[in-house]
Design an enzyme around this catalytic site. Structure first.
Site, PDB file in Angstrom:
ATOM      1  N   GLU A 117       0.839  -1.202   0.000  1.00  0.00           N
ATOM      2  CA  GLU A 117       0.000   0.000   0.000  1.00  0.00           C
ATOM      3  C   GLU A 117       0.869   1.245   0.000  1.00  0.00           C
ATOM      4  OE1 GLU A 117      -1.799  -1.429   3.594  1.00  0.00           O
ATOM      5  OE2 GLU A 117      -0.843   0.150   4.785  1.00  0.00           O
ATOM      6  N   LYS A 119       2.692   4.605   1.094  1.00  0.00           N
ATOM      7  CA  LYS A 119       3.156   5.144   2.367  1.00  0.00           C
ATOM      8  C   LYS A 119       2.712   6.600   2.413  1.00  0.00           C
ATOM      9  CE  LYS A 119       7.326   5.382   5.153  1.00  0.00           C
ATOM     10  NZ  LYS A 119       7.419   6.798   5.440  1.00  0.00           N
ATOM     11  N   ASP A 121       2.590  10.342   3.713  1.00  0.00           N
ATOM     12  CA  ASP A 121       3.574  11.222   4.340  1.00  0.00           C
ATOM     13  C   ASP A 121       2.854  12.193   5.271  1.00  0.00           C
ATOM     14  OD1 ASP A 121       6.150  11.853   4.745  1.00  0.00           O
ATOM     15  OD2 ASP A 121       6.341  13.191   3.030  1.00  0.00           O
ATOM     16  N   TYR A 229      -3.768   2.048   9.095  1.00  0.00           N
ATOM     17  CA  TYR A 229      -3.050   0.933   8.478  1.00  0.00           C
ATOM     18  C   TYR A 229      -2.529  -0.099   9.464  1.00  0.00           C
ATOM     19  CZ  TYR A 229       0.552   4.343   9.703  1.00  0.00           C
ATOM     20  OH  TYR A 229       1.319   5.252  10.368  1.00  0.00           O
ATOM     21  N   LYS A 317      11.205   3.270  -0.956  1.00  0.00           N
ATOM     22  CA  LYS A 317      11.158   4.720  -1.165  1.00  0.00           C
ATOM     23  C   LYS A 317      11.194   5.038  -2.654  1.00  0.00           C
ATOM     24  CE  LYS A 317      11.018   6.797   2.789  1.00  0.00           C
ATOM     25  NZ  LYS A 317      11.833   7.808   3.170  1.00  0.00           N
ATOM     26  N   CYS A 411      12.443  48.131  -1.800  1.00  0.00           N
ATOM     27  CA  CYS A 411      11.390  47.256  -2.311  1.00  0.00           C
ATOM     28  C   CYS A 411      11.537  47.095  -3.823  1.00  0.00           C
ATOM     29  CB  CYS A 411      10.036  47.862  -1.964  1.00  0.00           C
ATOM     30  SG  CYS A 411       8.683  47.048  -2.801  1.00  0.00           S
ATOM     31  N   CYS A 414       8.463  49.026  -5.574  1.00  0.00           N
ATOM     32  CA  CYS A 414       8.219  50.469  -5.540  1.00  0.00           C
ATOM     33  C   CYS A 414       9.442  51.275  -5.135  1.00  0.00           C
ATOM     34  CB  CYS A 414       7.052  50.785  -4.613  1.00  0.00           C
ATOM     35  SG  CYS A 414       7.450  50.602  -2.878  1.00  0.00           S
ATOM     36  N   CYS A 429       8.030  45.676   2.794  1.00  0.00           N
ATOM     37  CA  CYS A 429       7.873  47.029   2.317  1.00  0.00           C
ATOM     38  C   CYS A 429       6.602  47.538   2.984  1.00  0.00           C
ATOM     39  CB  CYS A 429       7.706  47.014   0.803  1.00  0.00           C
ATOM     40  SG  CYS A 429       7.118  48.583   0.197  1.00  0.00           S
ATOM     41  N   CYS A 434       3.140  51.058  -2.691  1.00  0.00           N
ATOM     42  CA  CYS A 434       3.634  49.855  -3.345  1.00  0.00           C
ATOM     43  C   CYS A 434       2.508  49.210  -4.151  1.00  0.00           C
ATOM     44  CB  CYS A 434       4.157  48.894  -2.281  1.00  0.00           C
ATOM     45  SG  CYS A 434       4.944  47.485  -2.996  1.00  0.00           S
TER      46      CYS A 434
HETATM   47  S1  IVH Z   1       2.814   0.314   8.551  1.00  0.00           S
HETATM   48  C1  IVH Z   1       5.754  -0.782  12.334  1.00  0.00           C
HETATM   49  N1  IVH Z   1       1.704   1.531   6.555  1.00  0.00           N
HETATM   50  O1  IVH Z   1       5.607   5.444   7.988  1.00  0.00           O
HETATM   51  C2  IVH Z   1       5.179   0.318  11.612  1.00  0.00           C
HETATM   52  N2  IVH Z   1       3.138   2.774   7.964  1.00  0.00           N
HETATM   53  O2  IVH Z   1       8.503   5.449   8.227  1.00  0.00           O
HETATM   54  C3  IVH Z   1       4.190  -0.189  10.645  1.00  0.00           C
HETATM   55  N3  IVH Z   1       3.342   5.141   7.333  1.00  0.00           N
HETATM   56  O3  IVH Z   1       5.724   4.761  11.405  1.00  0.00           O
HETATM   57  C4  IVH Z   1       3.703   0.900   9.888  1.00  0.00           C
HETATM   58  N4  IVH Z   1       1.985   5.058   5.623  1.00  0.00           N
HETATM   59  O4  IVH Z   1       3.930   6.406  10.498  1.00  0.00           O
HETATM   60  C5  IVH Z   1       2.524   1.642   7.599  1.00  0.00           C
HETATM   61  N5  IVH Z   1       0.620   2.482   4.756  1.00  0.00           N
HETATM   62  C6  IVH Z   1       1.434   2.606   5.800  1.00  0.00           C
HETATM   63  C7  IVH Z   1       2.040   3.815   6.133  1.00  0.00           C
HETATM   64  C8  IVH Z   1       2.901   3.873   7.226  1.00  0.00           C
HETATM   65  C9  IVH Z   1       2.768   5.835   6.354  1.00  0.00           C
HETATM   66  C10 IVH Z   1       4.301   5.723   8.302  1.00  0.00           C
HETATM   67  C11 IVH Z   1       4.118   5.253   9.711  1.00  0.00           C
HETATM   68  C12 IVH Z   1       5.428   4.630  10.075  1.00  0.00           C
HETATM   69  C13 IVH Z   1       6.336   5.362   9.183  1.00  0.00           C
HETATM   70  C14 IVH Z   1       7.653   4.672   9.005  1.00  0.00           C
END
Ligand code: IVH
Length: 680
Positions: A117, A119, A121, A229, A317, A411, A414, A429, A434
């Site tokens: 799935e 990740k 942010d 998750y 990543k 500025c 102006c 400014c 301006c």
């Molecule tokens: S599973 C043991 N699933 O990424 C931790 N984490 O860099 C299992 N995160 O601490 C986490 N999306 O805060 C999981 N689909 C996802 C995620 C996810 C974001 C974050 C989470 C984790 C961090 C690690």
């Protein structure tokens, strides 16, 4: 409540809570509402009315998402099970190694079932539900102990306040990520830029900053989402696998990742990662990778954890959307509130299919921290639809010809002198002339707290500005009804009303006027203070900060911004023109007190010879006590301040019969003892 609530009312409240929670879920989790916003609002109001009238508020009532008071600090929360982080993999080879390790530890060679799935942010949170109700929400913190952010998390509409399921666990910790979607992130940063506030570097910082707010009203003003998750501690419930758990989450109305792919064997998992990476541009949220997890919870248990990461999961990543290019120039751009932001002009570069040719450098602090110079070769990132930004300078490519871009003195729009905000991070400014700011200044000028010119709000100011009818403050008072009548938004009556409102605004008082002209840092309170201390506007012209600092409540920052405003000839000319155009500024707030008369008021000083303090300091001292320091002795000089080795000025003063005082005597003058003179 002492009186009994009638059964039918109780039933209605219960039904309204259940219905509203359902519609909330349709809207915020499924993104597919069944009723209109207006209908939702109607139900919500009905519930609120009943709650207020009968005092029955259910713990999962949607009215409880708002209204908690600000906290002094966050309480600490210990996680029952530690919140771990993830191991990273930067290539498919590393993903294969992960799979090998898993198989080895499980002691077999058969293909492992994985879920894959995106990740997210954002900010990791843990939600604790007790007997089905949201009891607490906490941040990850150091993994063992986080902060209690319950009242902020409650404001997030996709967070269920109650678990909707036939089988409700006694207690369950659900883990997920709070994030801000890309659209909201850009909107927020645009607003912040407009207000001159520091920008968030990425959606993750924005989400974290929004959750870690002591005042929940800030959190609620930022649109945040939750995605779930994982689990922490469980009581009274068991799940077999990640996929079974996800199924339960869905049924219980929790938001789950936008894409979850099951794959048996590592080839399938890698394929799934590719699919997620391909969908990346279409996601509404920021994602920097894909998480691969062993699906079976029994196997997860068997694999266990290293110190801080589980052995059953890994984060792949994605390649960031980056490119390398050269900074051709750096320039300053002036926002609507006068903040000057540096931006870089690049040799155009393709990043993720888009040509990037410029990007903001946020502020001077950031620019200095990254040591960004004109001519530098830099790495630029453009993540999703997020505005591009410079990640770092490739210092190896420097030739020595690179030039830093210093804080501007003037500025760029102006040409007025700029003001440095405290710390020097921001420059602004503050000129009334301006072009970048004039609209915002006029909107403020005409606003209710200002001169209250009804009909001169944002829309009309934009219109009048775009038609060239107002490009200076003075233009407001030159507007003619006939000009307004030619515009689409005006008819006979509305045009007359605006003209009348403008006419009325000519009679005003000093406190209002000082607030309305929008001097940096001068709010209503400071404007009133000025009005109390200065009889008329002219008394502020060319005022020195030292004089302003004698008003106890004014600090350095305000004093220097007021002084800089009133030392700009162009600003003064505008104020004078406004008066010529009929503006009458009374000052009922002025308090003429003896105390406010300064000891050196009306006296002119000339300094000669060496004094115990630097000359500039003595001059400032004189000026800050109302005196005037000039360089040449003349008939209008009141005192000559003579130090050691006085020059020709002493003779001249004597010739003209002007009193001479020592530095010490100057000090006693300031203390109020007039005529100290030895030479009297
Ligand atoms: S599973 C043991 N699933 O990424 C931790 N984490 O860099 C299992 N995160 O601490 C986490 N999306 O805060 C999981 N689909 C996802 C995620 C996810 C974001 C974050 C989470 C984790 C961090 C690690």
């Amino acid at each position: 409540m002492t009186h009994k609530i009638p059964d039918d009312i109780k039933k209605e409240i219960e039904k309204l809570v259940a219905d509203l929670n359902y519609h909330n879920y349709r809207y915020y989790v499924l993104d597919s509402p069944e009723i209109s916003d207006a209908e939702y609002d109607r139900l919500f109001r009905r519930l609120k009315d009943l709650e207020d009238k009968h005092g029955l508020i259910l713990p999962d009532s949607p009215t409880q998402r708002v209204g908690a008071p600000a906290l002094e600090r966050f309480e600490k929360v210990r996680h029952t099970e530690p919140m771990l982080s993830l191991d990273n993999a930067f290539s498919y080879d590393e993903i294969r190694e992960f799979d090998k390790r898993v198989k080895k530890l499980l002691g077999g060679d058969s293909d492992v079932e994985y879920t894959i799935e995106p990740k997210y942010d954002g900010l990791a949170v843990e939600l604790t539900y007790h007997k089905g109700f949201l009891l607490r929400a906490s941040t990850r913190g150091d993994g063992y102990e986080g902060e209690d952010v319950t009242q902020n998390i409650r404001t997030i509409r996709s967070v269920p306040l109650r678990i909707e399921d036939k089988q409700i666990p006694e207690e369950i910790d659900i883990r997920g990520e709070v994030y801000m979607d890309l659209e909201e992130f850009e909107k927020l940063n645009k607003e912040r830029q407009k207000k001159g506030e520091p920008l968030f570097a990425n959606p993750r910082n924005a989400a974290a900053g929004s959750v870690r707010q002591l005042d929940p009203s800030v959190t609620i003003s930022r649109k945040l989402y939750l995605v779930c998750y994982g689990t922490g501690a469980l009581r009274g419930v068991r799940f077999e696998s990640q996929s079974k758990f996800t199924e339960w989450l869905r049924e219980a109305r929790f938001p789950v990742p936008a894409k979850i792919i099951m794959a048996t064997g590592i080839d399938g998992a890698i394929d799934a990662i590719k699919q997620i990476e391909d969908s990346r541009g279409g996601f509404s949220f920021e994602t920097d990778g894909a998480v691969v997890k062993v699906n079976d919870f029994a196997l997860q248990q068997k694999l266990g954890v290293k110190t801080r990461e589980p052995r059953w999961a890994v984060a792949y990543k994605f390649q960031a959307h980056q490119g390398t290019t050269k900074i051709l120039d750096i320039q300053g751009s002036v926002g609507r509130t006068g903040v000057i932001t540096p931006f870089a002009i690049f040799q155009p570069v393709q990043i993720g299919g888009v040509t990037v040719s410029r990007s903001t450098l946020h502020n001077w602090d950031e620019m200095e921290r990254k040591d960004i110079r004109i001519g530098d070769t830099v790495i630029v990132e453009r993540a999703g639809d997020v505005i591009p930004h410079v990640i770092e300078v490739i210092k190896d490519k420097r030739t020595g010809k690179e030039r830093p871009f210093p804080l501007p003195e003037k500025c760029p729009e102006c040409g007025s002198k700029v003001i440095r905000d405290e710390g020097g991070v921001a420059v602004r400014c503050d000129s009334l002339h301006c072009p970048a700011q004039i609209q915002e200044k006029i909107i403020h000028f005409a606003s209710r707290g200002g001169l209250d010119i009804e009909g001169l709000g944002e829309k009309n100011v934009e219109l009048l500005y775009s038609k060239g009818l107002i490009s200076h403050f003075e233009d407001i008072y030159k507007l003619k009804k006939e000009q307004l009548l030619l515009l689409p938004r005006f008819a006979e009556k509305s045009a007359q009303n605006l003209i009348d409102a403008i006419e009325r605004s000519k009679q005003t008082n000093m406190a209002k006027f000082l607030f309305a002209i929008g001097i940096l840092h001068v709010g209503e309170y400071a404007a009133k203070l000025l009005a109390r201390n200065f009889r008329k506007l002219e008394d502020l012209y060319h005022i020195k900060p030292e004089r302003l600092l004698q008003i106890r409540q004014l600090g350095d920052k305000i004093a220097s911004s007021i002084s800089s405003f009133f030392s700009d000839e162009k600003n003064i000319r505008t104020l004078e023109s406004l008066k010529t155009l009929g503006m009458q500024i009374s000052n009922p707030d002025f308090v003429a007190s003896k105390k406010s008369k300064l000891p050196l008021e009306g006296l002119a000083f000339v300094i000669t010879g060496t004094l115990p303090k630097p000359r500039k300091e003595v001059e400032d001292l004189i000026e800050s006590h109302g005196g005037h320091a000039s360089s040449a002795v003349s008939a209008s000089t009141s005192y000559l301040v003579a130090g050691d080795n006085p020059g020709s000025k002493l003779k001249k003063a004597k010739d003209l019969g002007i009193k001479t005082v020592s530095y010490k005597e100057l000090l006693s003058l300031i203390e109020g003892k007039r005529n100290p003179g030895l030479f009297d």
